[in-house]
Scaffold this motif. Structure first.
Motif, PDB file in Angstrom:
ATOM      1  N   ASP A  36       0.837  -1.211   0.000  1.00 43.69           N
ATOM      2  CA  ASP A  36       0.000   0.000   0.000  1.00 43.69           C
ATOM      3  C   ASP A  36       0.869   1.257   0.000  1.00 43.69           C
ATOM      4  O   ASP A  36       0.525   2.261  -0.635  1.00 43.69           O
ATOM      5  N   LEU A  86       1.987   2.405  -3.412  1.00 42.36           N
ATOM      6  CA  LEU A  86       0.958   3.116  -4.186  1.00 42.36           C
ATOM      7  C   LEU A  86       0.935   4.596  -3.847  1.00 42.36           C
ATOM      8  O   LEU A  86       0.702   5.450  -4.698  1.00 42.36           O
ATOM      9  N   LYS A  90       3.920   5.411 -10.674  1.00 39.83           N
ATOM     10  CA  LYS A  90       3.313   4.149 -11.100  1.00 39.83           C
ATOM     11  C   LYS A  90       4.303   3.206 -11.770  1.00 39.83           C
ATOM     12  O   LYS A  90       4.243   1.986 -11.582  1.00 39.83           O
ATOM     13  N   LYS A 148      -5.266  -7.020  -7.105  1.00 41.36           N
ATOM     14  CA  LYS A 148      -6.121  -5.871  -6.787  1.00 41.36           C
ATOM     15  C   LYS A 148      -5.362  -4.570  -6.968  1.00 41.36           C
ATOM     16  O   LYS A 148      -5.890  -3.580  -7.496  1.00 41.36           O
ATOM     17  N   VAL A 149      -4.091  -4.569  -6.545  1.00 39.53           N
ATOM     18  CA  VAL A 149      -3.253  -3.375  -6.678  1.00 39.53           C
ATOM     19  C   VAL A 149      -2.942  -3.083  -8.140  1.00 39.53           C
ATOM     20  O   VAL A 149      -2.931  -1.926  -8.571  1.00 39.53           O
ATOM     21  N   ASN A 203      -4.590  -0.580 -10.543  1.00 36.87           N
ATOM     22  CA  ASN A 203      -4.250   0.840 -10.583  1.00 36.87           C
ATOM     23  C   ASN A 203      -3.225   1.174 -11.655  1.00 36.87           C
ATOM     24  O   ASN A 203      -2.900   2.340 -11.861  1.00 36.87           O
ATOM     25  N   PHE A 204      -2.706   0.140 -12.339  1.00 38.53           N
ATOM     26  CA  PHE A 204      -1.617   0.359 -13.287  1.00 38.53           C
ATOM     27  C   PHE A 204      -2.008  -0.120 -14.685  1.00 38.53           C
ATOM     28  O   PHE A 204      -2.001  -1.333 -14.946  1.00 38.53           O
ATOM     29  N   ARG A 221     -11.306  -2.670 -14.373  1.00 41.49           N
ATOM     30  CA  ARG A 221     -10.976  -1.361 -13.811  1.00 41.49           C
ATOM     31  C   ARG A 221      -9.956  -0.617 -14.659  1.00 41.49           C
ATOM     32  O   ARG A 221     -10.010   0.605 -14.763  1.00 41.49           O
ATOM     33  N   ILE A 222      -9.013  -1.352 -15.256  1.00 42.19           N
ATOM     34  CA  ILE A 222      -8.003  -0.694 -16.094  1.00 42.19           C
ATOM     35  C   ILE A 222      -8.643  -0.063 -17.324  1.00 42.19           C
ATOM     36  O   ILE A 222      -8.261   1.029 -17.762  1.00 42.19           O
TER      37      ILE A 222
END
Length: 474
Positions: A334, A337, A342, A366-367, A370-371, A399-400
């Protein structure tokens, strides 16, 4: 466990018998309690043991005004004594307890509340807190409700303590309790490591040892640094080398006592399941202790990671991550992040994927959502043998937002595992994949399919319709 108890007290049988007799005398002789067999049974088997337990657990609060109010609450609400008598009856019950359990007293009226919420912040249930403290459950319920009211009021208005006091409902709590709730909520919300500090304070209280929080932090940090490598003797030696730690002015002649203290603390932490031994007999952190200590370790670990990244040493960065307890590692993930850009974060985190455990891999997926640069890695994960890896990869790809995943996700609508089909349908909706609408409708109308999958498919079709302006429903 070695015999060394310096903060808590083991009551003798004589103390306990004297206390029971004194309480019985107050209830039955001084106050003329009922003498029917049923009433005597209730007094002797319920009320007196409960009061003895409460007094013994709070032997340093017997002259505390808040504790007296708690006893009054017990008498009125737990044992149905008339309101008119509870103040005097509580006082008469406390007097013999004060004489028999003769211990130094804490007069601060906020201390009983601190003990309650120190347990509460450590995720103890209210029934467990009631059992451990001897306080009535409905009293604990009331306190938690009042804290929530203070939290709600300050969240909506960002009110000061003075403004809270001007609120008619909050003012009824009394200034001492209101100020406690206000300060507690403010500290929990705004002070770094405040929750962790309270949890460690509770562990020290449970151990009954003369420690400071930083002492316990040091011990746990040494165990973490050498996770699974030190036995008890090695840890005691390592602690002895920590300058100034746990010396307490013992001097050279205090070595044996200090070593005994270390041994007591280690045994106590094992009995509390705060540290544990592996098959080789070496010490490791438990999940709970690792979660608590992680916040104290992050600044140092973060600086190590930043230095490794600054010199472009990916192997060193990887070793730093791989050397952590899993609970600490998740907090460090975490941290990446928040603190790294990134590209740096993805490079470091992708290097440990599939190197530690399934749990860490699932967290990393899950992380990776974000990338955008993690797209290729996530696409490979769609073919993993582990269905949860496939499902989490679907979720991350949705999500991406890269539509290059659409046809692979459509294929996963026929995956043998329900959870994968659910996440594939959801991801297709997130991507607004028009080409997937026909297949999603097939799934939504297949009454042999799981209800959850059908609902996800319907939701995905609605999202696609909303984004495209086209209608696909039949």
């Amino acid at each position: 466990m070695a015999e060394l108890k310096l903060m808590k007290w083991d009551w003798t049988k004589h103390d306990l018998n004297s206390l029971k007799e004194s309480l019985a005398a107050v209830l039955l002789e001084e106050w003329g309690g009922p003498r029917s067999p049923l009433a005597l049974k209730y007094i002797n088997e319920t009320i007196i043991p409960d009061l003895v337990n409460c007094f013994c657990n709070n032997a340093d609060l017997l002259t505390n005004s808040t504790f007296a109010e708690i006893i009054q609450w017990k008498l009125k609400n737990q044992f149905a004594n008339p309101s008119a008598v509870v103040v005097d009856l509580a006082q008469d019950l406390l007097i013999p307890a004060q004489k028999i359990l003769n211990r130094p007293q804490i007069m601060d009226p906020k201390e009983p509340w601190r003990r309650i919420f120190r347990l509460w912040i450590g995720d103890e249930s209210l029934p467990n807190i009631a059992e451990r403290t001897g306080y009535p459950l409905d009293y604990l319920d009331l306190l938690v409700l009042r804290l929530k009211k203070v939290k709600a009021f300050t969240a909506n208005t960002r009110a000061s303590l003075l403004e809270c006091q001007q609120n008619s409902e909050l003012r009824e709590f009394g200034f001492a309790q209101l100020s406690f709730f206000y300060q507690f909520h403010t500290a929990v919300a705004g002070e770094p490591l405040y929750k962790e500090h309270l949890k460690l304070e509770q562990i020290i209280w449970d151990l009954g040892m003369p420690l400071q929080v930083q002492d316990l932090v040091t011990l746990l940090e040494i165990i973490h640094t050498h996770e699974g490598q030190l036995d008890e003797d090695s840890l005691i030696s390592a602690m002895g080398e920590a300058a100034g730690i746990w010396g307490y002015g013992m001097g050279a002649s205090g070595g044996d006592q200090r070593g005994n203290l270390f041994s007591c603390v280690i045994d106590g932490l094992i009995s509390l399941h705060y540290i544990q031994k592996n098959k080789a007999g070496n010490l490791t952190l438990s999940e709970k202790s690792a979660q608590t200590i992680a916040g104290y370790l992050l600044p140092k670990l973060g600086e190590q990671l930043k230095r490794a990244i600054s010199i472009h040493d990916v192997d060193l960065s990887k070793r730093i991550l791989l050397n952590q307890n899993q609970e600490v590692l998740i907090r460090l993930i975490d941290w990446t992040l928040r603190e790294l850009n990134k590209e740096q974060a993805l490079e470091v985190l992708s290097s440990i994927y599939q190197k530690i455990s399934r749990r860490v891999d699932i967290y990393l997926l899950k992380v990776f959502a974000n990338f955008p640069l993690a797209f290729d890695l996530l696409m490979k994960c769609l073919g993993d043998n582990d269905s949860l890896i496939r499902a989490r990869s679907c979720e991350a790809l949705g999500r991406i937002g890269n539509k290059g995943a659409v046809f692979s996700l459509i294929q996963l609508l026929r995956d043998p595992v329900v959870g994968v089909r659910e996440m594939a349908a959801q991801a297709l909706g997130e991507l607004g994949a028009i080409v997937a609408a026909k297949e999603l409708l097939r799934v939504a109308e297949d009454y042999g399919e799981s209800i959850n999958v059908r609902e996800r498919a319907r939701g995905a079709v609605r999202k696609i319709e909303s984004r495209s302006g086209e209608g696909f429903s039949t």
